[in-house]
Every structure is written in structure tokens, then in C-alpha cells.
Design an enzyme around this catalytic site. Structure first.
Site: not given
Ligand SMILES: Cc1ncc(COP(=O)(O)O)c(C=O)c1O
Length: 382
Positions: A98, A195
Site C-alpha cells: 500500500y 476497511k
Molecule cells: C492494505 C492497507 N493497509 C493499510 C492501510 C492504511 O490504513 P488507514 O487508512 O486506516 O491508516 C490501507 C489504507 O488504505 C490499506 O489499504
């Protein structure tokens, strides 16, 4: 208890004072103490909060871990895990991770003496080849965002254990309903609870789930000392979400398969990335390590102009970042989630200007399909 029963009951006993079936939102910053050192196990709300503890017990049970710690975002959870390391440590990372994770590692943690190597973890030997004397952690995401490549968790876990490093798996895309990395040998699981775990696009949060007692004690210390905790309200919202995780994930999966097939057959779509398609190069691994394929997919529209046309013309699907909510979200990774990844690197990873990502929701699938069809029919033929 089996998965759905755990989702509804683990950590969620009726409230001892009133019998409330839904765990109350303990919206308090502190707790009355009866005297010096005399309290009910709760002193200050950064350190302990009953709503957060209930969620943490729930998520630990779902991932099959000994303990869970909830954070203010997925990024805060990932950051907390990396602070288990000290300056001079080396981390091997999935090259297609990500964009926000890459940004944290590359733009912040590198300044504190951590070193990162990005490798194609689809091939486990690449992980072993990248490891050296100072490698303390391997960080993978599977499937990856947004091209849906997979890493064999069992094989990489075997390598990291043999080399004395920890394997961390970002399990955000599959959720514990379809994939449980700790059972496959991983040491730590992280989530953006924003998510699928929350599932309703109304909370930002993160979680760390793990088994090793020394790491558990250290993450508990880090959660309190650095203080990026999940609020009581958000803890409650995620818990409300996990109660229906099993039924939601089944529907995301059912709709995901239909939309992937529909796009594959669409004359204006070039390529579809979905682990549930027999044409996916790692279809066999997907069937082995996941119990479903989920609702995340991406497809090649041919150009930035075409991708923009689709995002501007959808009516039911919502253009926007994020994923895992009940509503279908459609995004353009190159300018949204992966804008922080250099263009050359994006192209190498297949995150082209024409790539469109869909988080398939749980609406009636015929409606999602009809909406995508009318939007895609407006693009130039590839
Ligand atoms: C696979 C993945 N990990 C971590 C994150 C980061 O999470 P957050 O937006 O809750 O900080 C995201 C955000 O889109 C993600 O898609």
C-alpha cells in the site's frame, strides 16, 4: 466457537452493570479510584478503555491470536509494529505494498536508521535472497493493493522463522474471515480496521494481532507510550462491524466473482486482476491459503482518459479512496492510493494510468454490473 459465533460473542459479554447487550461506549478520559493504588483495573483512558478492550478481545479471537491492540488508524498500527525494531534493523517488504505504508517506511522511518528492501514476494526465494545479518522483519501484504498479487504466507513464514526474523502480514484485503495468517505461521497481523472489519465506511482505525509474549508486552507498552489509540466510539463502530463480518464477506465474495467475470467478458476491458479467476497466475495459491476471494479487483481501462471517464460516469458506484465498505467504491490507484509511489515504480508494478480499482460492495450485483456497463461503454475502445 466457530467464526460467526466468535464474531458476535468474543469480548462482548452483556454489560455487567445493566445487562446491555451491546458493549457500552465508555466515553471517559479517566476513572474514579477508591484510594491510592485502589482501582478497578482502569486508571487512564489512553492506557485502558473497556470498549477498546472488548474490540481487542474480539479481533484477537477472529485472527486466532493471543492479543490484539487497537490503534487510531491502520498506519498507526503499522508504525507501532515497526517500532518493535531499533536503528540499524533491516526489513524486507512486498514491493507492491500500500502506498501509505511505502511512504511511512521511505519518508519517515528511514530517517531513524531502519533499512528497507522492496522485493517481489510472489517468489519466496526473493525474500530469502534479500535477507541479511540485520534483517529483523519481513512485511508482506497479500493480496496486494491494487494488482492483487499473492505471497505464499506459509513458505515465507518458514523462511523468516529459520532466519530469526518476524513475519508481519497486512491482512486488510481478506479479513480473518477468508485468511488467517497466524494459522499459516506469521508472527504478527496488522489491519486497517477502516476497511472490511468496520465495513460501513464510518470509522478510521487499525489493529495489531500477535502471539509472542515479549512482543505483546512491547506493543502494549508502545500503544500506551506513543498513544495512537483507537477511540471508544470507533472501537464500538468496528465491533458493530465485526458482528456481521461473515455475512458481509460472503456477499462481497459472491458479488466480486460475478463482477470479475463480467469485466473479463467485457469487450472494452483489457485485463482483470482478481484471484478468483482461473486466469490469475496464482489462482492455485489463492485457493490454498484463502477460503474465498473477496470483493477487491482491478482492471485495465487502457488510458488515464478512459479511467477518468469511468469514474466520472458511474452513478451507483462511488468514486473515492478506501475499500471494504458495504457500498461499491471505485478508485484510480495511480492518482489516489498510490500517488506517493514514483511513476517508474508504479509502471513496473502494473499500476498503470489506466488501472481502475473496485471494492465490490454488497448491493444487488445486477445493479453494480449495469452501472459499470453504462460507464465503461462510454470509453474509447482499447
Ligand atoms: C492494505 C492497507 N493497509 C493499510 C492501510 C492504511 O490504513 P488507514 O487508512 O486506516 O491508516 C490501507 C489504507 O488504505 C490499506 O489499504
Amino acid at each position: 466457537m466457530k467464526f460467526s459465533s466468535k464474531a458476535i460473542h468474543a469480548g462482548q459479554e452483556p454489560d455487567p452493570t445493566t445487562g446491555a447487550v451491546s458493549v457500552p461506549i465508555y466515553q471517559t478520559s479517566t476513572y474514579a479510584q477508591e484510594g491510592i493504588g485502589k482501582h478497578k483495573g482502569f486508571e487512564y483512558a489512553r492506557t485502558q478503555n473497556p470498549t477498546r478492550s472488548a474490540l481487542e478481545k474480539n479481533l484477537a479471537a477472529l485472527e486466532g491470536g493471543k492479543a490484539c491492540f487497537a490503534f487510531a488508524s491502520g498506519m498507526a498500527a503499522i508504525n507501532a509494529v515497526t517500532t518493535l525494531l531499533s536503528a540499524g534493523s533491516h526489513v524486507v517488504v512486498s514491493d507492491n505494498t500500500y502506498g501509505g505504508t511505502f511512504r511511512l517506511f521511505d519518508k519517515i522511518l528511514r530517517n531513524f536508521g531502519l533499512e528497507f528492501s522492496y522485493v517481489d514476494t510472489r517468489e519466496p526465494t526473493n525474500v530469502e535472497d534479500a535477507m541479511g545479518a540485520t534483517t529483523r522483519m519481513v512485511f508482506i501484504e497479500t493480496p496486494t493493493n491494487p494488482v492483487m498479487s499473492l505471497t505464499d504466507i506459509r513458505e515465507v513464514a518458514e523462511i523468516t522463522r529459520r532466519r530469526g526474523a518476524r513475519l508481519v502480514v497486512d491482512n486488510t484485503f481478506m479479513s480473518p474471515y477468508f485468511q488467517r495468517p497466524l494459522e499459516l505461521g506469521a508472527d504478527i497481523v496488522v489491519h486497517s480496521t477502516t476497511k472490511y472489519l468496520n465495513g460501513h465506511s464510518d470509522s478510521v482505525g487499525g489493529a495489531v494481532i500477535l502471539n509472542d509474549q515479549e512482543d505483546i508486552d512491547r506493543i502494549r507498552f508502545i500503544q500506551n507510550a506513543a498513544g495512537a489509540i483507537l477511540s471508544p466510539m470507533d472501537s464500538w463502530l468496528v465491533m458493530r462491524g465485526t458482528k456481521t463480518l461473515a455475512v458481509r464477506m460472503r456477499q462481497h465474495d459472491e458479488n466480486g466473482r460475478v463482477i470479475a467475470q463480467f469485466l473479463t467478458e467485457h469487450p472494452k476491458v483489457k485485463k482483470v486482476h482478481y484471484p478468483g479467476l482461473k486466469s490469475h497466475p496464482q489462482y492455485d495459491l489463492a485457493r490454498r491459503q484463502m477460503s474465498g476471494f473477496g470483493g477487491m479487483l482491478s482492471f485495465e481501462s487502457g488510458s488515464l482518459k478512459n479511467a477518468a471517464c469511468i469514474l466520472e460516469n458511474v452513478r451507483l458506484c462511488t468514486p473515492g479512496e478506501s475499500l471494504g465498505g458495504v457500498e461499491t467504491l471505485i478508485s484510480h490507484p495511480a492518482t489516489m492510493t498510490h500517488a506517493s509511489v514514483p511513476e517508474v515504480e508504479r509502471n513496473r508494478l502494473g499500476i498503470t494510468d489506466g488501472l481502475v480499482r473496485i471494492s465490490v460492495g454488497i448491493e444487488d450485483v445486477e445493479d453494480i454490473m449495469a452501472d459499470l456497463d453504462q460507464a465503461i461503454s462510454k470509453i474509447d475502445a482499447i
